[in-house]
Every structure is written in structure tokens, then in C-alpha cells.
Design an enzyme around this catalytic site. Structure first.
Site, short mmCIF file in Angstrom:
data_model
loop_
_atom_site.label_atom_id
_atom_site.label_comp_id
_atom_site.label_asym_id
_atom_site.label_seq_id
_atom_site.Cartn_x
_atom_site.Cartn_y
_atom_site.Cartn_z
N LYS A 17 0.80 -1.25 0.09
CA LYS A 17 -0.04 -0.09 -0.09
C LYS A 17 0.97 1.11 -0.05
CE LYS A 17 -2.12 -0.86 4.06
NZ LYS A 17 -1.53 -2.06 4.15
N ARG A 92 -8.97 1.00 9.18
CA ARG A 92 -8.76 -0.15 9.58
C ARG A 92 -9.70 -1.02 10.23
NH1 ARG A 92 -2.79 0.61 9.04
NH2 ARG A 92 -1.61 -1.37 9.14
N ARG A 127 12.03 -6.00 4.07
CA ARG A 127 11.35 -4.67 3.79
C ARG A 127 12.32 -3.57 4.41
NH1 ARG A 127 5.61 -2.51 4.87
NH2 ARG A 127 5.65 -3.42 7.13
N ARG A 160 11.84 -2.05 10.26
CA ARG A 160 10.84 -1.87 11.05
C ARG A 160 10.65 -2.77 12.40
NH1 ARG A 160 5.22 0.16 8.24
NH2 ARG A 160 4.44 -0.97 9.81
N ARG A 171 -0.07 -9.06 13.04
CA ARG A 171 -0.76 -8.11 12.37
C ARG A 171 -1.56 -8.69 11.21
NH1 ARG A 171 4.26 -4.91 10.32
NH2 ARG A 171 2.73 -3.19 9.48
P1 AMP Z 1 1.24 0.59 9.03
O1 AMP Z 1 2.39 1.36 8.90
O2 AMP Z 1 0.05 1.27 8.00
O3 AMP Z 1 1.68 -0.71 8.74
O4 AMP Z 1 0.82 0.80 10.38
C1 AMP Z 1 1.78 0.33 11.54
C2 AMP Z 1 0.87 0.10 12.97
O5 AMP Z 1 0.30 1.49 12.88
C3 AMP Z 1 -0.14 -0.63 12.90
O6 AMP Z 1 0.15 -2.02 13.13
C4 AMP Z 1 -1.02 -0.24 14.01
O7 AMP Z 1 -0.50 -0.41 15.02
C5 AMP Z 1 -1.05 1.25 13.94
N1 AMP Z 1 -1.97 1.91 13.08
C6 AMP Z 1 -1.71 2.44 11.81
N2 AMP Z 1 -3.02 2.87 11.21
C7 AMP Z 1 -3.99 2.41 12.16
C8 AMP Z 1 -5.29 2.62 11.96
N3 AMP Z 1 -5.92 3.10 11.01
N4 AMP Z 1 -5.79 2.14 13.21
C9 AMP Z 1 -5.33 1.44 14.26
N5 AMP Z 1 -3.97 1.44 14.11
C10 AMP Z 1 -3.26 1.82 13.12
#
Ligand code: AMP
Length: 213
Positions: A17, A92, A127, A160, A171
Site C-alpha cells: 500500500k 482499518r 522490507r 521496522r 498483524r
Molecule cells: P502501517 O504502517 O500502516 O503498517 O501501520 C503500523 C501500525 O500502526 C499498525 O500495526 C497499528 O499498530 C498502527 N496503525 C496504523 N494505522 C492504524 C489505524 N488506522 N488504526 C489503528 N492502528 C493503526
């Protein structure tokens, strides 16, 4: 004249994404908004929001809805979102999607990038991310032109913490139980399109642009 695109990117963690969001952002000249990146920045700079979100992120859990909804509400009010935007990683959960509706935000397109869990687990180990500017790479499928440094800003690339295999598995579980129901939510609104994630990044980008018309 390009249309005003207000896009949601759905897909499992590691589906691509963020990478596609960067491509669409460059092509259409609209901001890519990653809630994950905003939260990671808040953690790095030690804000109250960052401190409260840290334990959730580290164990691969979702940050509470009210926190992320607040982040997105503020961000979408910024002037650069007037001509359209890309939401990467939000909503989400169904309550987050309902909150967008309640804010009066009219989403034009929802693209779900589909990649199998097995491929995601394979991919995540490779990654690499730039903490400074947020650019993302993959050691084999999307290497940085600057080796182990960022091709955009030159900072050293990092892994990360939540790309650890055990955290990736939780996740993915969170994705299937909490986020995947959003496909149905947006299919019912008639704005969901599915993009099959390809082995090669540029092939996924071609399918993404085609889906956006
Ligand atoms: P991402 O970079 O989108 O993979 O997000 C990394 C982490 O940030 C996720 O595993 C959640 O812990 C938190 N996070 C990001 N976006 C959201 C969201 N819309 N709702 C809840 N937690 C989020």
C-alpha cells in the site's frame, strides 16, 4: 483534467500500500496520508500521542479508534487535501470507516491490494524503510538506488520493529479479523476494486493505475 481522487488503499500489512501510495501521489499530485507513518513520527518525537500508541504498534495491535480518527480528521482538514488524497492504512476497522462517513468525507475509490499471507511473510523480512523521509524499499523487489541508504534523502535504511516475523503474524490476524470486513463495507457502496498484487512492483502499479481509470 484529472478527477479529484479521494482514495482508500486496503490490503494486508506488507501488501504494498505504501509503495503504491507514493506512485499515485506522484502521478496525481495528491498527498499520501499514512496513519502508521504519522504514529511512528509521533513515537520518534516523544509526543503524548506517540507514547500512548507505542505499546500497540510494538505488539502489532491496532491503536484505539478514537486516536487514529482524531489524526485523520486533523490531517484531512489541511489545505493540501482539497484536491484529493490517498489514505494508506486508514480505515482499518468498521467504526473508523463509519467515522469517515460521519465527517462527511466522500470517498471516490477503494482499492484492495491482495497478496497471500505466505507471500507477505516472505516479503516482510526484506522490507527496509527510511525513518527520516518515510520512503520504503525491498532488498530484492524494490532496492534503494543508494544501497543501504535512502535513495531520496540519503539517510541509512532501517528495519521496522514490527516487521519481526512473530509480530507480522499477529498483524495478519488483526487484518483478517478487523480490516478485511471493510471490503464488504465498500463493496456495498459500489466503490471497491480489487488489485492482485504482482511479483514485480511495476506490474502492480500498472494494475493500480488501470483500476483508477
Ligand atoms: P502501517 O504502517 O500502516 O503498517 O501501520 C503500523 C501500525 O500502526 C499498525 O500495526 C497499528 O499498530 C498502527 N496503525 C496504523 N494505522 C492504524 C489505524 N488506522 N488504526 C489503528 N492502528 C493503526
Amino acid at each position: 483534467m484529472k478527477r479529484n481522487i479521494r482514495l482508500i488503499l486496503l490490503g494486508a500489512p506488507g501488501a504494498g500500500k505504501g509503495t503504491q501510495a507514493e506512485k499515485i501521489s506522484a502521478e496525481f499530485g495528491i498527498p499520501a496520508i499514512s496513519t502508521g507513518a504519522i504514529i511512528r513520527e509521533a513515537i520518534a518525537s516523544g509526543t503524548e500521542m506517540g507514547k500512548s500508541a507505542q505499546s500497540y504498534i510494538e505488539r502489532g495491535a491496532l491503536v484505539p479508534d478514537e486516536v487514529v480518527i482524531g489524526i485523520v480528521k486533523d490531517r484531512l482538514a489541511a489545505p493540501d487535501c482539497a484536491g484529493g488524497f490517498i489514505l494508506d492504512g486508514f480505515p482499518r476497522t468498521v467504526p473508523q470507516a463509519q467515522a469517515l462517513d460521519e465527517m462527511g468525507v466522500e470517498i471516490t475509490d477503494v482499492l484492495s491490494i491482495e497478496v497471500s499471507d505466505e507471500r507477505i511473510i516472505d516479503r516482510m523480512g526484506g522490507r527496509r524503510v527510511c525513518k527520516k523521509c518515510g520512503a520504503t524499499y525491498h532488498v530484492t523487489s524494490n532496492p534503494s538506488p543508494a544501497g543501504d541508504k535512502c535513495g531520496v534523502c540519503g539517510d541509512p535504511l532501517t528495519i521496522r520493529a514490527d516487521d519481526d516475523p512473530a509480530v507480522v503474524r499477529s498483524r495478519l490476524e488483526v487484518y483478517h479479523s478487523q480490516t478485511e470486513p471493510l471490503k464488504d463495507f465498500y463493496a456495498k457502496k459500489g466503490i471497491l476494486k480489487v488489485v492482485e498484487g504482482q511479483e514485480k512492483l511495476e506490474d502492480t502499479t500498472a494494475l493500480t493505475f488501470r483500476a483508477l481509470g
